[in-house]
Design an enzyme around this catalytic site. Structure first.
Site, PDB file in Angstrom:
ATOM      1  N   ASP A 285      -8.161   2.288  -3.279  1.00 54.90           N
ATOM      2  CA  ASP A 285      -9.221   2.085  -4.262  1.00 54.90           C
ATOM      3  C   ASP A 285     -10.522   1.604  -3.612  1.00 54.90           C
ATOM      4  OD1 ASP A 285     -10.354   1.788  -6.832  1.00 54.90           O
ATOM      5  OD2 ASP A 285      -9.735  -0.311  -6.921  1.00 54.90           O
TER       6      ASP A 285
ATOM      7  N   GLU B 170       0.693  -2.836  -0.927  1.00 52.91           N
ATOM      8  CA  GLU B 170       1.322  -2.048  -1.979  1.00 52.91           C
ATOM      9  C   GLU B 170       1.909  -0.726  -1.494  1.00 52.91           C
ATOM     10  OE1 GLU B 170      -1.512  -1.728  -5.168  1.00 52.91           O
ATOM     11  OE2 GLU B 170      -1.654  -3.880  -5.414  1.00 52.91           O
TER      12      GLU B 170
ATOM     13  N   TYR C 150      -1.670  -7.639 -12.385  1.00 47.54           N
ATOM     14  CA  TYR C 150      -2.799  -7.286 -13.259  1.00 47.54           C
ATOM     15  C   TYR C 150      -2.368  -7.256 -14.726  1.00 47.54           C
ATOM     16  CZ  TYR C 150      -5.506  -6.395  -9.079  1.00 47.54           C
ATOM     17  OH  TYR C 150      -6.189  -6.561  -7.901  1.00 47.54           O
TER      18      TYR C 150
ATOM     19  N   GLU D 134      -3.444 -11.045  -5.266  1.00 53.60           N
ATOM     20  CA  GLU D 134      -4.495 -10.392  -6.057  1.00 53.60           C
ATOM     21  C   GLU D 134      -4.270 -10.692  -7.518  1.00 53.60           C
ATOM     22  OE1 GLU D 134      -5.121  -6.132  -5.610  1.00 53.60           O
ATOM     23  OE2 GLU D 134      -4.904  -6.274  -3.432  1.00 53.60           O
TER      24      GLU D 134
HETATM   25  C1  GCB Z   1      -4.778  -3.360  -6.372  1.00 56.12           C
HETATM   26  C2  GCB Z   1      -5.174  -2.920  -5.017  1.00 56.12           C
HETATM   27  C3  GCB Z   1      -6.670  -2.957  -4.793  1.00 56.12           C
HETATM   28  C4  GCB Z   1      -7.394  -2.453  -6.028  1.00 56.12           C
HETATM   29  C5  GCB Z   1      -7.052  -3.348  -7.193  1.00 56.12           C
HETATM   30  C6  GCB Z   1      -7.703  -2.856  -8.474  1.00 56.12           C
HETATM   31  O1  GCB Z   1      -3.647  -3.671  -6.637  1.00 56.12           O
HETATM   32  O2  GCB Z   1      -4.512  -3.616  -4.004  1.00 56.12           O
HETATM   33  O3  GCB Z   1      -6.988  -2.187  -3.673  1.00 56.12           O
HETATM   34  O4  GCB Z   1      -8.769  -2.370  -5.841  1.00 56.12           O
HETATM   35  O5  GCB Z   1      -5.673  -3.363  -7.390  1.00 56.12           O
HETATM   36  O6  GCB Z   1      -8.792  -3.295  -8.808  1.00 56.12           O
HETATM   37  O7  GCB Z   1      -7.119  -2.001  -9.118  1.00 56.12           O
END
Ligand code: GCB
Length: 633
Positions: A200, A444, A497, A533
């Site tokens: 990403d 990941e 997330y 994260e």
């Molecule tokens: C993740 C990734 C990261 C992305 C982020 C997102 O899990 O590790 O590279 O930018 O989520 O914002 O979706």
């Protein structure tokens, strides 16, 4: 005594790496010539992208092969022009620069001249005066070539350096990617192809870090390895100096404190230095004097073929230890809680090019925020950046470019061997940084396949063999039930997330889902957890109350709902929280990204969103708590 034995055991493994690539530094025996600035540039737009090789563009001045443009180095080339086809270009681009070599570098015959590229993305081939001197695979690590023999053939003409760089990724490269030819002629023109990536961030390309020439004597310090420990108030520095260019050489090592006093010395190429009244390297906000660095001066004298060579190299050294228990991450035997950020090397115009004003600004912002740590998501950062982390006491999780490894074909033997090589290059480059406390081999990876279990286990073990002094991990987003790599890591690192990619906007699910996830991981593995994260997108200036996703209010509330869970787990098994992301960053164009990823707490131009103030308040409170906890008996 046991401590010294441990140091020896750990050290033997690190010694496997002793063909080194020391960061180039000036000294009484070494000179540097930076080649940053404008280079001639030409993209090979031929359908095969191979015209440059067919016509041997390296054999003459690039301008003689066709039209060239100015291109700054270091910088990504993508955002420099107004041409969208160059922004999205895939294939070989050619860089060229002429340089006048100081006469004494060539004349005295005792000088080694080395051309070094800090990094170029992704595959590079380098010629000097039309002669190929090296090639290198991988976008985030340095490479170099000895070029004095090529210079001596042409001592009077300016030296022409040509570097061809190709940003094409394959299923076996790191990161992986693939090229798709779009063969439906009703939909795409002849020869149309695209590059697919599973990460990403924008696949910026070009010469991203400084290019320079440096000299050493013909007999020289090739590498230095240090492993540190302490016992009461005595620091122990086990070191090894490897020498090239002579079979016998005398080495003098002097360990110097910040005031310039010699505090230990030795006349052996390897051994243990004992530093009394040691000043340990402490993280920012954990000590009133963080980031303490000694200077280890290595002076080498060698007699070879009737001449005598002296080489001097000075390495900054921080003395500290790192340990992991089932619930804690210890630095200098004190519990350390990561409250920090994930970053990207990313900025307007220069893309991933090294930029000192940006680096210094980012360090100022991290200090303002009260962050004590960061993760080099998702690739190794510039050496200059790592040195800043050492000096300012920022604790680093050092990540390899193993991001987006999700395709079945990226878990085979070729990929595995390459991943191991990359870990070797990374550990060799960063092994002496006190700020680096853990290696992350991947972000990941698709960790649910039997071959991914073998792959991850092997890369982790390889990294531990290279460096047994630091914990090793990879970052997972998989559920504790599916992930197969958990048994092999030292610390469980999770990206979550909730209320963003799942149940978007529903913060009420966070306490339930996040704490369940954490408890389950902990109960299964009894290892400390870092939330590597968590974050929500916010377009700066978008507001709404009650909050909805993509507003500044929502981003703030999102972080706070995670913090409530973290506060219940801190002190039990949670040893850190790293927000995603420090700043907004560019991605490929896709319908779920709005001019890039907006999960930054700062904009791409480094202005704070509301969430930055929330995090600042929290991090400073956490810093105070840590201080109080350490002071209490
Ligand atoms: C993740 C990734 C990261 C992305 C982020 C997102 O899990 O590790 O590279 O930018 O989520 O914002 O979706």
């Amino acid at each position: 005594m046991l401590r010294v034995l441990w140091l020896f055991a750990a050290f033997d493994a690190v010694l496997l790496l002793d063909t080194g690539m020391l960061f180039p530094r000036e000294s009484s025996s070494r000179e540097l010539k930076e080649l940053n600035g404008l280079w001639a540039f030409r993209a090979d737009r031929s359908p095969s992208r191979n015209q440059g090789f067919q016509e041997a563009w390296y054999k003459s001045r690039l301008a003689e092969t066709g039209p060239v443009i100015d291109m700054p180095v270091p910088a990504s080339y993508n955002d420099i022009t107004q041409d969208p086809t160059l922004r999205d270009f895939i294939g070989w681009v050619w860089y060229e620069r002429e340089v006048v070599i100081p006469a004494h570098w060539i004349a005295d015959g005792g000088t080694r001249v080395v051309l070094r590229v800090g990094s170029a993305h992704y595959y590079s081939v380098v010629w000097v005066n039309g002669v190929k001197v090296t090639e290198h695979e991988g976008g985030h690590l340095p490479f170099e070539a000895e070029i004095d023999s090529v210079l001596q053939e042409n001592p009077t003409v300016p030296c022409r350096i040509t570097i061809a760089v190709n940003n094409t990724l394959t299923l076996q490269s790191l990161p992986p990617g693939s090229i798709q030819y779009m063969n439906d002629r009703t939909m795409y023109p002849d020869g149309y192809f695209v590059q697919t990536i599973n990460f990403d961030f924008f696949n910026y390309a070009g010469i991203h870090r400084p290019v320079l020439l440096y000299t050493t004597p013909k007999t020289y310090v090739d590498d230095i390895t240090v492993v540190t420990d302490f016992l009461d108030n005595t620091g122990l520095v086990r070191y090894n100096v490897s020498v090239r260019g002579a079979t016998t050489a005398s080495v003098k090592v002097t360990f110097i404190d910040k005031e310039g006093h010699s505090v230990a010395s030795s006349n052996e190429p390897s051994g243990v230095l004992k530093v009394t009244d040691v000043k340990l390297w402490w993280p920012y906000l954990m000590h009133e004097n963080p980031g303490y660095l000694y200077s280890m001066e290595v002076r080498l004298v060698a007699d070879a073929e009737e001449s005598s060579f002296e080489d001097v190299y000075t390495l900054p050294v921080g003395i500290r230890t790192v340990k992991v228990t089932s619930t804690q991450f210890l630095i200098n035997n004190e519990p350390f809680y990561f409250h920090g950020v994930n970053k990207h090397e990313d900025a307007d115009i220069r893309g991933k090019g090294l930029d000192w004003p940006l680096i210094v600004k980012d360090f100022n912002l991290m200090k303002w925020l009260g962050a004590n740590s960061l993760r080099t998501s998702h690739y190794p950062y510039a050496e200059e950046f790592m040195q800043m982390c050492d000096r300012h006491g920022f604790v680093v999780i050092d990540e390899s470019p193993g991001v987006g490894i999700v395709d079945f074909n990226s878990f085979g033997n070729v990929s595995l061997a390459h991943h191991q090589d990359v870990m070797g290059e990374l550990v060799r480059r960063d092994k002496n940084h006190p700020s680096v406390v853990m290696w992350s081999v991947a972000n990941e990876p698709f960790s649910v396949l039997p071959q991914s279990e073998y792959y991850l286990k092997t890369v982790i073990q390889h990294t531990k063999d290279l460096d047994p002094t630091r914990p090793v991990t990879y970052i997972t987003i998989m559920n504790y039930k599916d992930d197969l790599g958990g048994p092999y890591v030292d610390v469980i690192c999770l990206n979550s997330y909730y209320a963003w990619y799942f149940d978007p906007g529903h913060l009420e699910v966070v306490p339930f889902q996040l704490s369940n996830e954490h408890e389950n991981w902990y109960n299964k593995y009894k290892k400390p957890i870092i939330q590597t994260e968590y974050g929500a997108g916010a377009v700066a200036g978008l507001h709404s109350d009650p909050p909805v996703i993509f507003t500044e209010e929502f981003q703030k509330d999102f972080l706070q709902s995670y913090h409530e869970v973290f506060d219940k787990e801190r002190g039990r098994f949670l040893v850190g929280e790293l927000v995603w992301n420090f700043a907004d960053f560019m991605t490929k164009q896709t319908f779920y990204r709005v001019v890039g990823n907006k999960k930054g707490i700062f904009t791409r131009q480094r202005q704070p969103k509301a969430a930055a103030f929330t995090l600042k308040e929290r991090y400073w409170k956490l810093a105070k708590k840590t201080e109080t906890e350490q002071l209490s008996p």
